[in-house]
Design an enzyme around this catalytic site. Structure first.
Site: not given
Ligand SMILES: [Zn+2]
Length: 149
Positions: A33, A95, A97, A108
């Site tokens: 990630e 971010h 995924h 999150d």
């Molecule tokens: Zn996440």
């Protein structure tokens, strides 16, 4: 540029930010990630996401997690603030995924709530963006509810 409107709040995302997300999509089977912070400006009632920071060596990341280093983020926030005549501010977190249509994990959600609590924010909300393999998830946390855009 992408514009998202809901409940009278418009969020504009600049092309450079969209291109940056595109570059960090986890298309490889072993890609970790990526993520960073979102910076931008409030013009009237519109939210303009103008910049997103790129991952740095102080961040912690695996294929299914990303933790943004807050000291490094603070340096970027201060730099952008001073270099924009005090207009560009911290607006949230992003971010990636490794799933087509991303949705926020429990971690999150706690992360965005914690950032909201910990930071002295200029605006009463924070934005959470998650770039999946195809779709981009966008939500706004206002201290009470996560409004998915
Ligand atoms: Zn996440």
């Amino acid at each position: 540029m992408k514009e998202i409107i809901r409940n009278k709040t418009s969020i504009f995302i600049s092309d450079s930010v969209l291109e940056l997300f595109e570059r960090y999509k986890q298309l490889g089977l072993t890609d970790n990630e990526s993520g960073g912070i979102l910076l931008g400006q409030i013009r009237d009632k519109e939210i303009h996401i103008l910049r997103a920071s790129t991952p740095n060596k102080f961040d912690k990341s695996t294929r299914y997690s990303f933790e943004c280093n807050k000291d490094a983020a603070l340096v970027i926030i201060n730099f952008e603030f001073q270099n924009s005549g005090k207009k560009t501010i911290y607006l949230g977190e992003w971010h990636t995924h490794p799933e087509k249509v991303p949705s926020p994990s429990g971690i999150d959600k706690s992360m965005i709530k914690e950032q909201y609590r910990k930071n002295k924010l200029n605006e009463p909300f924070l934005i959470l963006m998650i770039q999946g393999l195809t779709d981009l998830f966008i939500a706004l946390w206002d201290g009470k509810k996560l409004h998915v855009k």
